[in-house]
Design a protein around this motif. Structure first.
Motif: not given
Length: 146
Positions: A39-42, A47-50, A56-60
């Motif tokens: 199981l992987v996550h981005q 900014c360090g957001t998981a 395709a982009v960081c939600t933060d």
């Protein structure tokens, strides 16, 4: 990704009648990892957001293509519902079944099936991931009580 396994993979290709994920674009690496029991996550380097599910982009902060890292596959039930009416084709013989929002140790929250007696599930219950391979391209992350 580290290559460390976070859960076993059970081949259910011959018996699975539910929806099948189609790996495309930003989620291809996620689904490839599931086939390996990982199981992987981005995790955004800016900014360090998981985050999970892959985007395709960081939600933060909006950084493009946040890299993937391995999850321990361990989490707990944030909230859940017991489905008595099948929400998708192929789930009729599974009712009642549990769908939970699972908080992973690394921070992201994801919706997933919980394979346990619906009378046993509770908020805060410790879970670990396992995988049901449903196609040649994807295995569903499914959680079980620890």
């Amino acid at each position: 990704m580290t290559g460390a396994e976070s859960g076993p993979v059970e081949d259910r290709r011959d018996s699975w009648e539910g929806p099948v994920p189609v790996p495309t674009g930003a989620n291809s690496e996620f689904w490839a990892a599931t086939l390996e029991g990982e199981l992987v996550h981005q995790h955004c380097e800016e900014c360090g957001t998981a985050q999970l599910y892959p985007r395709a982009v960081c939600t933060d902060c909006g950084a493009v293509d946040p890299p993937f890292e391995a999850s321990s596959g361990v989490g707990e039930v944030y909230t859940y519902t017991v489905c008595h009416v099948p929400g998708e084709p192929g789930f009729g013989d599974r009712t009642p079944y549990v769908v939970a929002a699972v908080d992973l140790e690394e921070g992201p929250r994801l919706l997933a099936l919980v394979d346990c007696d619906p009378d046993r599930v509770e908020i805060g219950m410790a879970l670990e991931v396992t995988f049901w391979q449903v196609s040649d391209e994807a295995a569903l992350p499914v959680f079980v009580p620890q």
